[in-house]
Enzyme design. Structure first.
Site, PDB file in Angstrom:
ATOM      1  N   LYS A 163      -2.091   2.714 -52.508  1.00  0.00           N
ATOM      2  CA  LYS A 163      -2.903   1.490 -52.529  1.00  0.00           C
ATOM      3  C   LYS A 163      -4.376   1.828 -52.358  1.00  0.00           C
ATOM      4  CE  LYS A 163      -4.118  -0.639 -48.988  1.00  0.00           C
ATOM      5  NZ  LYS A 163      -4.289  -1.311 -47.680  1.00  0.00           N
ATOM      6  N   LYS A 175     -14.941   3.008 -46.587  1.00  0.00           N
ATOM      7  CA  LYS A 175     -13.581   3.353 -46.145  1.00  0.00           C
ATOM      8  C   LYS A 175     -12.760   3.902 -47.309  1.00  0.00           C
ATOM      9  CE  LYS A 175      -9.603   3.595 -44.128  1.00  0.00           C
ATOM     10  NZ  LYS A 175      -8.831   2.438 -43.681  1.00  0.00           N
TER      11      LYS A 175
END
EC number: 1.1.1.60
Length: 303
Positions: free
Chosen positions: A246, A177
């Site tokens: 992030k 991911k």
């Protein structure tokens, strides 16, 4: 466990924000019974209005549901929800955690190891496709975990998107991911620079995107984000700059830990972080092009 068996059980869901809420909604609309918890009472109310039960706490969810989904914004929050006092680890019913968050492989492994001590298995299941994909049920779901555990939850993903089993260890889904998101955010950053350069050089934006998408430069930004969210001026892809920072930060750190130098990824991270520092953290990621426009005029750049 069959899909019908799963549907007869209450499913827990902790974290019903931008991504979690539409996923939880799709599960409810598919006939599943959900008990949900989030600090945002309005988000919870939207789901209770269509049949979910509001839990009083994370532990309340874990005391009620055998399978609990989490969709949380940061690694620290994920760890607290899973292993903290009154977290999933203290639940009397939960046996499987299905984590949809993007928290990095190291945090996923830490939580999985901590929960396993209490007999709770973890399914690492980050998703890609954004809020739009969550609403439409077209997400790409990257599953990693014990095959026998994956078999117990796989049917629940039918209404959420397409499943890809990427490994048998929690953390492997997270790595894939992060690599995906790094590619996506890097493509958007360089496309923004190319777009601004083209416009400043007198090119028509629509023609420019059409030509690029017919050639070798096409990517997710040129094919999706620019036509749908930048050229119309809506800037409403549904993923904030702060979340990009992030994710790409986690990605660069993990790749460097694997021995990859990350020259390109590190520069892309700097671009996104610089935008976030200039009051951009909460803005939609597609607004990065606006920052590039400003920087191209000398505004917002350090002397």
């Amino acid at each position: 466990m069959s899909s019908s068996d799963q549907g007869s059980n209450t499913i827990g869901f902790v974290g019903v924000g931008v991504m979690g809420r539409p996923m939880a909604r799709r599960l409810i609309e598919a006939g599943h019974t959900l008990v949900v918890f989030d600090r945002d009472e309005q988000a919870v109310a939207e789901l209770t209005a269509i049949g979910a039960r509001a839990a009083k706490s994370v532990k309340d969810v874990a005391d009620t549901a055998r399978i609990v989904f989490t969709s949380l914004p940061t690694p620290a929050i994920f760890r607290q929800v899973a292993l903290g006092e009154g977290g999933l680890i203290d639940g009397s019913a939960v046996k499987i955690l299905v984590d949809l968050s993007t928290v990095g492989s190291r945090m996923e492994k830490e939580v999985a190891d901590g929960l396993l001590v209490k007999g709770i298995d973890t399914v690492d299941a980050p998703v890609s496709g954004g809020a739009a994909g969550a609403k439409k049920g077209t997400l790409a779901i990257m599953l990693a975990g014990k095959p026998a555990v994956l078999d117990q939850v796989r049917g629940l993903f039918e209404v959420l998107g397409k499943v890809f089993v990427v490994g048998d260890q929690p953390g492997q889904g997270q790595l894939l991911k992060l690599l995906n998101n790094m590619l996506s955010s890097t493509a958007f950053a360089i496309t923004s620079e190319a777009f601004v350069a083209g416009v400043r050089g007198g090119l028509d934006p629509e023609v420019m995107m059409s030509v690029i998408n017919s050639g070798s430069g096409k990517n997710g930004a040129t094919m999706d984000k620019f036509p749908k969210h930048v050229l119309p001026g809506s800037f409403d892809f549904g993923f904030p700059v702060g979340s990009v920072c992030k994710d790409i930060g986690l990605a660069v750190d993990e790749c460097q830990a694997l021995g990859v130098p990350m020259w390109v990824g590190s520069v892309a991270r700097q671009v996104w972080n610089y935008a976030a520092m200039q009051d951009g953290s909460k803005r939609d990621m597609t607004e990065l092009v606006r920052y590039v426009e400003r920087w191209s005029s000398g505004e917002g750049l350090a002397d």
